[in-house]
Design an enzyme around this catalytic site. Structure first.
Site, short mmCIF file in Angstrom:
data_model
loop_
_atom_site.label_atom_id
_atom_site.label_comp_id
_atom_site.label_asym_id
_atom_site.label_seq_id
_atom_site.Cartn_x
_atom_site.Cartn_y
_atom_site.Cartn_z
N ASP A 174 -43.52 -26.94 -76.78
CA ASP A 174 -43.29 -27.96 -76.30
C ASP A 174 -45.40 -27.60 -75.41
OD1 ASP A 174 -43.17 -27.18 -74.04
OD2 ASP A 174 -41.49 -28.07 -74.61
N GLU B 88 -36.05 -14.46 -70.40
CA GLU B 88 -36.25 -14.22 -69.35
C GLU B 88 -35.98 -12.98 -68.75
OE1 GLU B 88 -36.12 -18.62 -67.77
OE2 GLU B 88 -37.26 -19.23 -70.11
N GLU C 231 -39.01 -22.35 -78.81
CA GLU C 231 -39.31 -23.96 -77.93
C GLU C 231 -40.49 -24.28 -77.50
OE1 GLU C 231 -37.15 -22.53 -73.82
OE2 GLU C 231 -36.06 -20.87 -74.84
N ASN D 143 -35.69 -13.29 -75.61
CA ASN D 143 -36.41 -14.31 -75.47
C ASN D 143 -37.50 -14.27 -73.78
OD1 ASN D 143 -37.38 -17.26 -76.91
ND2 ASN D 143 -35.65 -17.71 -75.53
N HIS E 277 -43.85 -22.69 -74.22
CA HIS E 277 -44.45 -23.80 -73.44
C HIS E 277 -45.70 -23.90 -72.88
CE1 HIS E 277 -39.89 -24.85 -73.22
NE2 HIS E 277 -39.75 -23.71 -73.06
#
Length: 363
Positions: free
Chosen positions: A277, A169, A275, A210, A246
């Site tokens: 979801d 990030e 990651e 990432n 996400h």
């Protein structure tokens, strides 16, 4: 950048149902813990392996005490990522004093279940120990601290971690560098330094950048594209790009995801969904659950359509231990298993996409 939602693709629900019927996915019991994930076609990881990928889930240390949850994690998946146990606050709580207890617990669990491990994360602007974030450092001091941290952590897990999220990030939404402690003190060169130090500590581990909100095209993903281009041109060891994914139903699906994955792969790096979801505004209902399933299938298909998209990791697999409700008020139901560890339609949609890719590969 996320694009406006488009119409849900017709036929995905039927494809999911067909694949579930053919493979027994909807009713099949979990595989025995410790089984060979690579060969078990009744698990998501076994299906992924048929297309040369892995399918994994993150886990945090307290979740391992939930025996049913840990056993299902160990039987359904082939890879895991420590949710917090390898972050800086956990691994170096005092300067020069390292504590690998939390990370080791997850690595040992993974090895006992036959799972591989992605390391997460060597540097991030968040969850830093107070001694680091509240300190006043010169550029040389902070470079020395960062080099020592990366070297010690990566060497400790050498041979046990197949890939690292080295820099996490580091970009803002507009494509500028995040003004974190490392950028403010050292400047953008800290990114190349971190990658070089990680490679020196473990020459065999894959090294990733990432971030979130990079699944589609836009200023943020463009900035990473340009950064990876420059790093590779300068001979800096960068092996992969992690798209966190996400996603949220209310913001629309990133419909350029497949093309975006491909353009990063064309730079000569691997891509991973790291990651995943897909949250919704609660309460969940049949319409939202069906849309979520379609999106899970689309993300899986987007990865499988690109040879260098190497695998997919859910950020936790069950709503029982999801981070979403605490982070996004009024939202949740984000994962393919519910709080009782029952499979949702999202599970069948993932299975259908994995099955379709395997059929194409063998056909």
């Amino acid at each position: 950048m996320r694009t406006p939602a488009a119409r849900t693709r017709a036929g995905s629900a039927a494809l999911a149902a067909t694949a579930a019927l053919l493979l027994g996915l909807a009713a099949a019991p979990a595989a025995v813990a410790g089984a060979d994930h690579r060969q078990d076609a009744t698990t998501l990881d076994g299906l992924a392996h048929r297309s040369g990928r892995y399918f994994g889930s993150a886990v945090d240390n307290p979740e391992l005490a939930d025996t049913d949850y840990a056993n299902l994690l160990g039987s359904e998946f082939g890879q895991t990522t420590p949710g917090n146990g390898m972050k800086w606050y956990a691994t170096e709580p005092r300067r020069g004093v390292f504590d690998f207890t939390a990370g080791d617990e997850i690595v040992n669990y993974a090895r006992s279940k036959g799972l591989t491990v992605r390391g997460h994360t060597l540097l991030w602007h968040s969850q830093l120990p107070d001694w680091l974030s509240s300190g006043t450092w010169s550029a040389d001091e902070l470079r020395s601290i960062l080099k020592n941290h990366i070297t010690q952590v990566v060497k400790h897990y050498r041979g046990k971690v197949f890939a690292w999220d080295v820099a996490n990030e580091i970009m803002n939404e507009d494509g500028t560098y995040r003004d974190n402690i490392f950028y403010k003190t050292i400047g953008p060169s800290y990114i190349a330094d971190a990658l070089r130090w990680a490679r020196a500590a473990d020459p065999k581990a894959k090294l990733y950048l990432n971030d979130y909100n990079v699944e589609g095209t836009g200023a943020k993903s463009d900035a990473y594209y340009a950064l990876i281009q420059r790093l590779k041109a300068d001979g800096v060891p960068v092996d992969g790009f992690g798209m966190q994914a996400h996603l949220a139903l209310q913001y629309g699906f990133p419909y350029q995801m497949r093309q975006n994955i491909q353009r990063f792969a064309d730079l000569g790096v691997d891509v991973a969904v790291t990651e995943l979801d897909i949250r919704m505004i609660l309460p969940a209902d049949a319409t939202r659950t069906a849309q979520q399933a379609d999106w899970y299938g689309q993300v899986t298909s987007a990865c499988l359509a690109v040879r260098r998209c190497v695998g997919i990791t859910l950020w936790g697999y069950s709503d029982r231990h999801s981070w979403i409700p605490a982070a996004f008020e009024g939202q949740g139901a984000a994962l393919p298993w519910d709080e009782e560890l029952r499979r949702k339609p999202a599970y069948d949609a993932i299975g259908a996409a994995l099955t379709a890719a395997a059929v194409r590969r063998t056909g």
